[in-house]
Design a protein around this motif. Sequence first.
Motif, PDB file in Angstrom:
ATOM      1  N   ASP A 211       0.649   5.772   0.518  1.00  0.00           N
ATOM      2  CA  ASP A 211      -0.233   6.776   1.168  1.00  0.00           C
ATOM      3  C   ASP A 211      -1.185   7.426   0.185  1.00  0.00           C
ATOM      4  O   ASP A 211      -2.282   7.830   0.538  1.00  0.00           O
ATOM      5  CB  ASP A 211       0.607   7.930   1.794  1.00  0.00           C
TER       6      ASP A 211
ATOM      7  N   ARG B 124      -5.566  -1.619  -9.183  1.00  0.00           N
ATOM      8  CA  ARG B 124      -7.021  -1.449  -9.241  1.00  0.00           C
ATOM      9  C   ARG B 124      -7.654  -2.266 -10.357  1.00  0.00           C
ATOM     10  O   ARG B 124      -8.545  -3.079 -10.111  1.00  0.00           O
ATOM     11  CB  ARG B 124      -7.341   0.039  -9.413  1.00  0.00           C
TER      12      ARG B 124
ATOM     13  N   ASP C  60      -2.745   6.282  -2.436  1.00  0.00           N
ATOM     14  CA  ASP C  60      -3.789   5.496  -3.138  1.00  0.00           C
ATOM     15  C   ASP C  60      -4.475   4.567  -2.141  1.00  0.00           C
ATOM     16  O   ASP C  60      -3.860   4.133  -1.160  1.00  0.00           O
ATOM     17  CB  ASP C  60      -3.148   4.657  -4.258  1.00  0.00           C
ATOM     18  N   THR C  61      -5.747   4.281  -2.409  1.00  0.00           N
ATOM     19  CA  THR C  61      -6.485   3.408  -1.487  1.00  0.00           C
ATOM     20  C   THR C  61      -6.310   1.933  -1.866  1.00  0.00           C
ATOM     21  O   THR C  61      -6.659   1.048  -1.100  1.00  0.00           O
ATOM     22  CB  THR C  61      -7.999   3.745  -1.524  1.00  0.00           C
ATOM     23  N   VAL C  62      -5.830   1.708  -3.069  1.00  0.00           N
ATOM     24  CA  VAL C  62      -5.654   0.322  -3.529  1.00  0.00           C
ATOM     25  C   VAL C  62      -4.164   0.009  -3.568  1.00  0.00           C
ATOM     26  O   VAL C  62      -3.347   0.920  -3.737  1.00  0.00           O
ATOM     27  CB  VAL C  62      -6.254   0.171  -4.952  1.00  0.00           C
ATOM     28  N   ALA C  63      -3.809  -1.304  -3.361  1.00  0.00           N
ATOM     29  CA  ALA C  63      -2.398  -1.685  -3.373  1.00  0.00           C
ATOM     30  C   ALA C  63      -1.753  -1.393  -4.729  1.00  0.00           C
ATOM     31  O   ALA C  63      -2.457  -1.277  -5.741  1.00  0.00           O
ATOM     32  CB  ALA C  63      -2.287  -3.168  -3.059  1.00  0.00           C
TER      33      ALA C  63
ATOM     34  N   THR D  62      -0.858   0.889 -10.219  1.00  0.00           N
ATOM     35  CA  THR D  62      -1.935   0.524  -9.284  1.00  0.00           C
ATOM     36  C   THR D  62      -2.468  -0.876  -9.665  1.00  0.00           C
ATOM     37  O   THR D  62      -2.454  -1.257 -10.840  1.00  0.00           O
ATOM     38  CB  THR D  62      -3.073   1.558  -9.317  1.00  0.00           C
TER      39      THR D  62
ATOM     40  N   MET E  33       0.848  -1.195   0.000  1.00  0.00           N
ATOM     41  CA  MET E  33       0.000   0.000   0.000  1.00  0.00           C
ATOM     42  C   MET E  33       0.885   1.247   0.000  1.00  0.00           C
ATOM     43  O   MET E  33       2.004   1.228   0.526  1.00  0.00           O
ATOM     44  CB  MET E  33      -0.861   0.027   1.275  1.00  0.00           C
TER      45      MET E  33
END
Length: 465
Positions: A125, A155, A127-130, A153, A123
């Motif tokens: 900072d 995503r 981005d919310t996705v790995a 990403t 992860m």
Amino acid sequence: MNSIKKRLVVNFMFVIIITVVILEIFLISIIKHHYYKGLEDNLYNQLLISSDLYSRYFSDASLNENILNNVDSFWKQTSAQVQIIDLEGNVLMDSIGITPTNLGNSDDVKKALQGQKGRWLGMVDYDTVAVMSVAYPLMARGEIVGVLRFISTLREVQKEVQRIAFLFIAFGCLVIFISGFVSLILADTIVGPLKQVTLAAEKMALGDFKAKSDVKVKDEIGKLSNTLNYMASEIVKKEQLKNDFISSVSHELRTPLTSIKGWAITLKNGYEDKEMLADGLEIIEKESDRLTQMVEELLDFSKFISEKSELDYEEVDISNVMEHIKKQLTPRAVRDNISFEVTYSQLMPSTYTDENKLKQVFINLLDNAFKFTPQGGKIIFTAEFQNNEFIFKVKDTGSGISQEELPKIKEKFYKGKSSKSSNGIGLSICDEIIRLMKGQFHIYSEIDSGTEAIVKLPLREGKTT
Ligand code: ADP
């Protein structure tokens, strides 16, 4: 739903669900691995091209100079986020302007600084996705001058994996649903026949032995069904035999009793002369003897039936037995005007057997011969010893037995239609005794010409052999 069916379905479903779940976990992991690997290879290919471009065309200037001069054409062909990192792990440039941090501890950068290809998943900072990153050294004149890092990403990849996983799970649910339905049908094919057999057994338990279990399957349940039907037919047969026996015995007992009672009443009311008294008492005595004999036969028989019967072995001289029988029955032969011949070889060895039971066999056979042979007839009783066995024959010139009756006469309570037949147990007792003596018993007969009973007994040289 009854319990066996429930158990079967639950067991089937358990196996199916476990199989489907394991298969799905395996398949989804493979798909995930495949997509991640695809993304990694893609990033890595681009990374290699860019790092190659750098070492070919930009290695004359230092890394910092190149960045300051905005020489970015070597990494421009990728859509990923790009970072250029110096030998200390500091981010010198980031394509999307992320505040530079030190990445010296990141696995992929560490590997790249050692001259290898590195990969990292995790992860960030911003981005919310790995994300997935791959790193590779930037070379100038054969030396590592920094690290080029591409970050993408996950995503899209995760969305795709989720979409496929969802399809797999939906398909798995469909498989479980269909198998559940099939296992219900399968359970029915097992439980259905069992239900039928139980139903028939319940009817039989209530006394309806005509109820048949008609399960046609050829497995254990089919066997159970056949056994149940066989048991029912045996019970019906035994019941019939018992009824026949009771009616035959009561009939047999009634005749002498009527005669005894008749004479007792007559004599009680006074008698005219001594001769009448003597006649009456003689009949009463004879009929009482007959009754006693009948009761003894019945007792003997019930002893055999309850299998309590055992042989009492002793050393027996067969010639003595033959002589004894001859003496016992000759008066009857004279009385009935029947010629009675007893012949036996003088060279017979003695054997170990139960003398009384052996005599009982011969008396029963000869009693039948006398009963069914008319005046003027002939009865021959012989004994010989051949091939280590005794062969006894009782042959008469009496009424004979029809071919239909012949197979049944050894059955318990089976008696012929003749008025001379009594309770139908004589031959079944003989059969039982001969079986205990490990011998063979055959009866040959022809209607109106006579009957021959043959008994074969093995020589027995000691009590235990
Ligand atoms: P039972 O007490 O009626 O004689 P058995 O078991 O001794 O019973 O014999 C069964 C039947 O076999 C008889 O009722 C008779 O019909 C037939 N049987 C047996 N022995 C002879 C024989 N020697 N001659 C003709 N019929 C016989």
